[in-house]
Design a protein around this motif. Structure first.
Motif, mmCIF file in Angstrom:
data_model
loop_
_atom_site.group_PDB
_atom_site.id
_atom_site.type_symbol
_atom_site.label_atom_id
_atom_site.label_comp_id
_atom_site.label_asym_id
_atom_site.label_seq_id
_atom_site.Cartn_x
_atom_site.Cartn_y
_atom_site.Cartn_z
ATOM 1 N N ARG A 24 0.874 -1.177 0.000
ATOM 2 C CA ARG A 24 0.000 0.000 0.000
ATOM 3 C C ARG A 24 0.907 1.220 0.000
ATOM 4 N NH1 ARG A 24 -2.519 1.642 5.480
ATOM 5 N NH2 ARG A 24 -0.805 3.142 5.447
ATOM 6 N N VAL A 25 0.933 1.958 -1.089
ATOM 7 C CA VAL A 25 1.884 3.062 -1.223
ATOM 8 C C VAL A 25 1.298 4.350 -0.648
ATOM 9 C CG1 VAL A 25 3.217 4.476 -2.824
ATOM 10 C CG2 VAL A 25 2.955 2.019 -3.247
ATOM 11 N N ASP A 26 1.950 4.880 0.382
ATOM 12 C CA ASP A 26 1.576 6.166 0.976
ATOM 13 C C ASP A 26 2.426 7.264 0.355
ATOM 14 O OD1 ASP A 26 -0.140 4.764 2.610
ATOM 15 O OD2 ASP A 26 1.253 4.714 4.306
ATOM 16 N N GLN A 27 1.813 8.393 0.060
ATOM 17 C CA GLN A 27 2.532 9.480 -0.613
ATOM 18 C C GLN A 27 2.066 10.830 -0.101
ATOM 19 O OE1 GLN A 27 3.326 9.373 -4.998
ATOM 20 N NE2 GLN A 27 2.046 11.202 -5.079
ATOM 21 N N TYR A 28 3.005 11.746 0.018
ATOM 22 C CA TYR A 28 2.674 13.130 0.375
ATOM 23 C C TYR A 28 3.506 14.072 -0.484
ATOM 24 C CZ TYR A 28 2.510 17.578 2.813
ATOM 25 O OH TYR A 28 2.365 18.909 3.092
ATOM 26 N N LEU A 29 2.838 15.029 -1.132
ATOM 27 C CA LEU A 29 3.513 16.072 -1.897
ATOM 28 C C LEU A 29 3.102 17.426 -1.349
ATOM 29 C CD1 LEU A 29 3.007 14.676 -5.526
ATOM 30 C CD2 LEU A 29 5.115 14.638 -4.184
ATOM 31 N N GLU A 30 4.007 18.363 -1.401
ATOM 32 C CA GLU A 30 3.697 19.706 -0.926
ATOM 33 C C GLU A 30 2.465 20.266 -1.645
ATOM 34 O OE1 GLU A 30 7.030 22.253 -1.374
ATOM 35 O OE2 GLU A 30 8.105 21.444 0.350
ATOM 36 N N PRO A 31 1.673 21.096 -0.967
ATOM 37 C CA PRO A 31 0.505 21.698 -1.609
ATOM 38 C C PRO A 31 0.884 22.402 -2.911
ATOM 39 C CG PRO A 31 0.480 22.142 0.748
ATOM 40 C CD PRO A 31 1.796 21.505 0.452
ATOM 41 N N GLY A 32 0.113 22.151 -3.963
ATOM 42 C CA GLY A 32 0.380 22.760 -5.257
ATOM 43 C C GLY A 32 1.274 21.932 -6.156
ATOM 44 N N VAL A 33 1.865 20.858 -5.613
ATOM 45 C CA VAL A 33 2.738 19.993 -6.403
ATOM 46 C C VAL A 33 1.989 18.724 -6.786
ATOM 47 C CG1 VAL A 33 4.876 18.653 -6.439
ATOM 48 C CG2 VAL A 33 4.807 20.869 -5.267
ATOM 49 N N GLU A 34 1.904 18.440 -8.077
ATOM 50 C CA GLU A 34 1.286 17.225 -8.565
ATOM 51 C C GLU A 34 2.372 16.197 -8.891
ATOM 52 O OE1 GLU A 34 -1.914 16.757 -8.580
ATOM 53 O OE2 GLU A 34 -2.432 18.825 -8.021
ATOM 54 N N GLU A 35 1.979 14.938 -8.970
ATOM 55 C CA GLU A 35 2.952 13.886 -9.261
ATOM 56 C C GLU A 35 3.633 14.124 -10.605
ATOM 57 O OE1 GLU A 35 3.221 9.005 -8.962
ATOM 58 O OE2 GLU A 35 1.382 10.074 -8.424
ATOM 59 N N SER A 36 2.897 14.696 -11.567
ATOM 60 C CA SER A 36 3.462 14.972 -12.891
ATOM 61 C C SER A 36 4.493 16.104 -12.850
ATOM 62 C CB SER A 36 2.350 15.325 -13.877
ATOM 63 O OG SER A 36 1.600 16.445 -13.403
ATOM 64 N N VAL A 59 11.780 15.129 -6.051
ATOM 65 C CA VAL A 59 12.671 16.267 -6.290
ATOM 66 C C VAL A 59 12.111 17.107 -7.437
ATOM 67 C CG1 VAL A 59 15.002 16.999 -6.887
ATOM 68 C CG2 VAL A 59 14.655 14.913 -5.537
ATOM 69 N N LYS A 60 12.002 18.411 -7.197
ATOM 70 C CA LYS A 60 11.566 19.354 -8.232
ATOM 71 C C LYS A 60 12.438 20.590 -8.158
ATOM 72 C CE LYS A 60 7.531 22.165 -9.624
ATOM 73 N NZ LYS A 60 8.188 22.577 -10.819
ATOM 74 N N ASP A 61 13.029 20.957 -9.281
ATOM 75 C CA ASP A 61 13.921 22.119 -9.352
ATOM 76 C C ASP A 61 15.035 22.023 -8.305
ATOM 77 O OD1 ASP A 61 12.301 23.174 -11.374
ATOM 78 O OD2 ASP A 61 11.016 24.201 -9.922
ATOM 79 N N GLY A 62 15.542 20.805 -8.102
ATOM 80 C CA GLY A 62 16.642 20.601 -7.176
ATOM 81 C C GLY A 62 16.267 20.671 -5.717
ATOM 82 N N ARG A 63 14.970 20.598 -5.419
ATOM 83 C CA ARG A 63 14.499 20.752 -4.039
ATOM 84 C C ARG A 63 13.583 19.601 -3.664
ATOM 85 N NH1 ARG A 63 10.445 23.308 -1.143
ATOM 86 N NH2 ARG A 63 9.301 23.782 -3.034
ATOM 87 N N MET A 64 13.637 19.185 -2.413
ATOM 88 C CA MET A 64 12.781 18.125 -1.892
ATOM 89 C C MET A 64 11.355 18.644 -1.741
ATOM 90 S SD MET A 64 13.413 16.075 1.665
ATOM 91 C CE MET A 64 12.402 14.704 2.180
ATOM 92 N N VAL A 65 10.389 18.001 -2.413
ATOM 93 C CA VAL A 65 9.010 18.490 -2.373
ATOM 94 C C VAL A 65 8.009 17.438 -1.912
ATOM 95 C CG1 VAL A 65 9.385 20.260 -4.139
ATOM 96 C CG2 VAL A 65 8.685 17.940 -4.835
#
Length: 243
Positions: A24-36, A59-65
């Motif tokens: 069961r894969v749990d995932q959290y992304l910062e608000p406003g960040v989509e998986e794509s 990682v997005k734009d060299g930053r952990m998101v």
């Protein structure tokens, strides 16, 4: 995804005795960040408790998101505890996070460069060694270092500076269980495996508040107890806990 603060352990995946714990894969992304939006996923591990869950870092734009559990990992089968989900990325973007070394000037901490900060440490250490000797130095370390790092630290502290004052948080937690393991089984490592949960008939928890200290491992037990032929759970504890 389920609000894992309100529902700490998430969706149940019951399974019968002798079968593999379902992923069961749990995932959290910062608000406003989509998986794509994620540029890449870096393999890592969660270090916010002692369970050892496999984790991928977004990682997005060299930053952990963001983070997600790794479905193929043998420890967590994709799950993450609420600390791993919500606590792993906050430090990366926190406004009060230190990004440069600081030194005290006139009673106030000010930013500086690494050469200045390390030079200050060397200067003060040499002064103390000359004035009071090696007993003026002490080390208190984490329990999350690798063996090579502990060895290097011992070389610096004992062989280099000559101080016997070296301690770590493991003496107050892990060392107690290690001593019990050695007395009971002759070795200080755990004799069992997490996969034993899928096959056993009884689980004894001695003073182990697993729901709060190892929430992902407790999910594993919850799923097993909700399936066919569940194990008996036995709690031995002077406190009243969630177990």
């Amino acid at each position: 995804m389920t609000d894992r603060i309100a529902d700490i352990y998430g969706r149940r995946t019951p399974h019968a005795k002798g079968t593999v714990w379902p992923a069961r894969v749990d995932q959290y992304l910062e608000p406003g960040v989509e998986e794509s939006d994620v540029d890449s996923w870096a393999q890592s591990a969660c270090l916010l408790c002692s369970n050892g869950c496999g984790m991928d870092i977004a990682v997005k734009d060299g930053r952990m998101v963001g983070v997600r559990g790794r479905a193929t990992d043998v420890v967590n089968h994709g799950r993450l505890g609420p600390k791993g989900l919500y606590g792993s990325t906050r430090w990366a973007s926190a406004k009060d996070r230190l990004t440069r070394p600081m030194v005290r000037e006139g009673g106030r901490l000010v930013e500086t460069d690494w050469d200045t900060a390390m030079g200050r440490i060397v200067e003060k250490s040499r002064s103390l060694l000359e004035e009071k000797g090696p007993l003026s130095h002490g080390f208190y370390t984490s329990g999350q270092l690798f063996l090579e790092e502990y060895y290097t630290l011992a070389v610096i502290g004992k062989a280099g500076l000559g101080t016997p004052h070296m301690d770590g948080n493991t003496r107050l937690c892990t060392a107690t269980s290690a001593a019990a393991f050695k007395e009971s089984f002759g070795a200080d490592g755990q004799p069992g495996s997490y996969t034993d949960i899928e096959h056993c008939d009884a689980i004894f928890l001695y003073g182990h508040n697993m729901p709060e200290t190892q929430s992902v491992l407790w999910m594993r037990i919850l799923d097993r107890t909700r399936g066919e032929d569940p194990p008996r759970i036995v709690c031995v504890d002077p406190r009243r806990t969630l177990v």
